[in-house]
Motif scaffolding. Structure first.
Motif, PDB file in Angstrom:
ATOM      1  N   THR A   1       0.982  -1.279  -0.058  1.00 27.92           N
ATOM      2  CA  THR A   1      -0.090  -0.009  -0.081  1.00 27.92           C
ATOM      3  C   THR A   1       0.820   1.160  -0.028  1.00 27.92           C
ATOM      4  O   THR A   1       0.588   2.120  -0.767  1.00 27.92           O
ATOM      5  CB  THR A   1      -0.773   0.074   1.320  1.00 27.92           C
ATOM      6  OG1 THR A   1      -1.372  -1.432   1.309  1.00 27.92           O
ATOM      7  CG2 THR A   1      -2.171   0.881   1.183  1.00 27.92           C
TER       8      THR A   1
ATOM      9  N   GLY B   1      -3.964  -5.951  -7.368  1.00 22.21           N
ATOM     10  CA  GLY B   1      -4.936  -5.208  -6.947  1.00 22.21           C
ATOM     11  C   GLY B   1      -6.583  -5.592  -7.364  1.00 22.21           C
ATOM     12  O   GLY B   1      -7.618  -5.653  -6.763  1.00 22.21           O
TER      13      GLY B   1
ATOM     14  N   LEU C   1      -4.829  -0.608  -3.541  1.00 23.15           N
ATOM     15  CA  LEU C   1      -4.218  -1.438  -4.430  1.00 23.15           C
ATOM     16  C   LEU C   1      -4.790  -1.504  -5.970  1.00 23.15           C
ATOM     17  O   LEU C   1      -3.954  -1.913  -6.683  1.00 23.15           O
ATOM     18  CB  LEU C   1      -4.466  -2.778  -3.651  1.00 23.15           C
ATOM     19  CG  LEU C   1      -3.544  -2.862  -2.246  1.00 23.15           C
ATOM     20  CD1 LEU C   1      -3.830  -4.263  -1.521  1.00 23.15           C
ATOM     21  CD2 LEU C   1      -1.970  -2.861  -2.359  1.00 23.15           C
TER      22      LEU C   1
END
Lengths: 309, 313
Positions: A48, B184, B121
């Motif tokens: 992240t 993601g 993400l």
């Protein structure tokens, strides 16, 4: 980020407010040190942080000089601001890559193509799911298979035919964008139509609505969420599409953004014009980022419905 | 009693209505199906036919030449690299992406701020592959004095700069980039499936003292199996046609990168519209057919492997 802010009220509205039962206390020993959990959390946070850093780097680098980009990649931009020309990179990209024309072409082309795609696909998805016609199921599968066809497979005959009838330009590209977006959009919309209860249609019929009217005033408005998802996902996909634009657009005045960026890449890296190049990347990326931040929840539910059902 | 009346009343009422509904089918479905037929089905057939001809491209007429295109293609270096790289991206990239996605499903389910993390993400998936390729080109740039981000970090940590984009390394770099950029998307899909699992199953497992791995193995995986299957098919389709990312990342600009970095998509492009060398549409069609064959074989295999009775909940 604002995604959670958008999400919170919507979730609360969807579910009746009720306190969840207290979480049971975990068994003794289960809270013990778990290497998998530690590894997992570390990777999640590194990942992240990495993505946020990428965004930060892209934004700051688009305001930097090449020297700053390479020697101070994590600092805030300085030199162009000091010289009093903070938007110098963006102006360079805009003027030298023809982004001004490209923005107009892309917005019109992508906007029209997504709207027409959904306008053509929604009735088709309705017909395939809810009209009770025999063979509709296999037909839906045949259309869904189209999602697996790589563009490279169809591009050669299409190029030959379209250039023969002088449609190797933005008009031809428009038709291609619509046609090639159909399998995915029909597939997505069938998921939405299938999730509607039969009773609504029956009630409309009992009230004397014609099938046509049932579709336009009852069923179609109910899939508004699905249509917005389809519009968004197609808009992102087509905005980023490069292969077909490279093949079909020859006239620089009618390039799409990603096509213009592709051409700019060769020239800009040859002249070491890295600031302008990154500004160009930012011009392509940022509008989609804004769209994504506004519609993240829709995109995610849409993907789930598409893939999960 | 009530059910009996509706049952007997419905066929009478719905019969005529159903007929009127069915009449809507073709007007509604025809435009989309016609476009689908004209721009996807027919061109695919044309490509298959053209792959058995010798054809230099526009201005030339296709002449049948049997399987010559395929024979020449299979023995050429560029195709072997392209085929091998594509398989590496599909398999290694797939294993990496799904391993990462599974790890994240274990952690993200009960993590604070999980929704925000998911949204962050997902971000590389909205970036144009061309732009992503350029960005990664900056990250992996090797040029003393003007090092890219990766080498900058390595040099400031005291390590030597590496030539990430040398032809022998580029496949590995692209695979890693692909895993980063696409995980993601699969995390989002899998997490949405995980969210639908009733929480009492996890609470029960926690009471029993299950480890995260046990919870994943015995709850998450079986309950999301069908979604995992669909995600696997999507991955195969997307990884197989990868083109722009590699073209820009590994290449010098607007012409094709070195052979060792090719994918099947680049092979087709280079033989037709690439600015390098003379066009050979016949060979490109043969490669396009190879792509279709590969995607079909892999998807059928994957579906067979993943076949399992769905768990109702």
């Amino acid at each position: 980020m604002s995604v959670t802010d958008v999400e919170a009220p919507a979730r609360r509205a969807a579910k009746p407010v009720r306190k969840p039962p207290r979480k049971p206390r975990p068994a003794p020993g289960s809270k013990r040190f778990s290497p998998l959990r530690v590894l997992g959390s570390t990777i999640v946070w590194l990942f992240t942080a990495g993505n946020v850093l990428v965004l930060y780097w892209l934004l700051t680098a688009s305001f930097k000089t090449p020297v700053e980009i390479f020697t101070k990649p994590f600092d805030l931009p300085y030199q162009w601001f000091k010289n009093g020309k903070p938007f110098r990179n963006f102006i360079y990209a805009w003027n030298n890559a023809g982004f001004g024309d490209a923005v107009l072409t892309t917005v019109v082309l992508v906007g029209l193509a997504t709207v027409v795609t959904v306008a053509v696909s929604a009735p088709c998805a309705y017909a395939l799911t809810r009209l009770g016609v025999r063979g509709a199921g296999p037909m839906t599968n045949v259309v869904a298979i189209g999602m697996g066809v790589p563009f490279q497979t169809v591009i050669i005959p299409l190029f030959v035919v379209l250039s023969k009838i002088h449609l190797d330009n933005e008009y031809g590209l428009f038709v291609l964008y619509v046609a090639l977006s159909i399998p995915f959009t029909v597939f997505l919309m069938t998921g939405f139509f299938r999730s509607l209860p039969d009773e609504l249609e029956e009630a409309a019929a009992l009230d004397g609505a014609s099938p046509m009217r049932t579709f336009f005033s009852v069923m179609l408005p109910l899939t508004r969420g699905g249509m917005i998802t389809a519009l968004t996902l197609n808009a992102i996909g087509l905005w980023n599409e490069t292969l077909l634009a490279i093949v079909f657009l020859k006239d620089q005045a009618h390039f799409t953004l990603s096509r213009a960026l592709f051409t700019f890449y060769g020239a800009a890296s040859y002249q070491s014009e890295y600031g302008g190049l990154i500004a160009g990347v930012a011009i392509v990326v940022l509008p989609m980022l804004v769209l994504y931040l506004v519609l993240a929840r829709r995109i995610i539910t849409g993907l789930t419905l598409g893939a999960g059902k | 009693m009530a059910t009996v009346t509706t049952k007997s009343a419905r066929p009478l009422k719905a019969g005529a209505h159903l007929q009127r509904k069915k009449r809507l089918f073709w007007p509604f479905a025809a435009p989309a199906l016609a476009l689908y037929l004209a721009f996807l089905v027919l061109p695919t057939i044309a490509t298959v036919v053209l792959s058995f001809t010798s054809w230099a491209g526009a201005g030339d007429t296709p002449k049948p030449n049997g399987v010559t295109n395929y024979r020449q293609m299979v023995s050429s270096d560029s195709f072997q690299y392209a085929f091998g790289n594509t398989l590496i991206y599909v398999f290694l990239g797939g294993i990496g992406t799904f391993a990462l996605a599974f790890l994240f499903t274990m952690v993200l389910r009960d993590m604070k701020g999980g929704k925000t993390v998911r949204a962050i993400l997902f971000f590389p998936n909205i970036v144009a592959p061309v732009a992503l390729g350029m960005f990664l080109g900056f990250v992996f740039k090797y040029q003393p004095g003007k090092q890219g981000l990766a080498n900058y970090v390595m040099e400031s940590l005291g390590a030597d700069a590496a030539k990430f984009l040398a032809p022998s390394n580029v496949t590995g770099v692209v695979t890693a980039s692909l895993i980063w950029a696409s995980s993601g998307f699969y995390i989002t899909i899998l997490m949405a499936a995980v969210d639908r699992i009733p929480p009492y199953l996890y609470e029960d497992a926690e009471l029993g003292g299950a480890s995260p791995w046990q919870k994943f193995r015995n709850i998450t995986l079986p309950m999301t199996w069908d979604v995992v299957g669909v995600a696997g098919v999507l991955w195969t389709i997307n990884a197989l046609k990868i083109f722009e990312l590699v073209f820009v990342l590994a290449g010098p600009g607007t012409y094709a990168p070195p052979n060792q970095a090719w994918t099947l998509g680049i092979y087709v492009f280079d033989r037709t519209f690439g600015s390098n060398g003379t066009p050979d549409f016949g060979a490109a069609c043969a490669c396009a057919v190879a792509m279709i064959a590969l995607v079909s074989v892999l998807v059928v295999l994957l579906r067979r492997l993943m076949r399992r009775d769905a768990i109702q909940f």
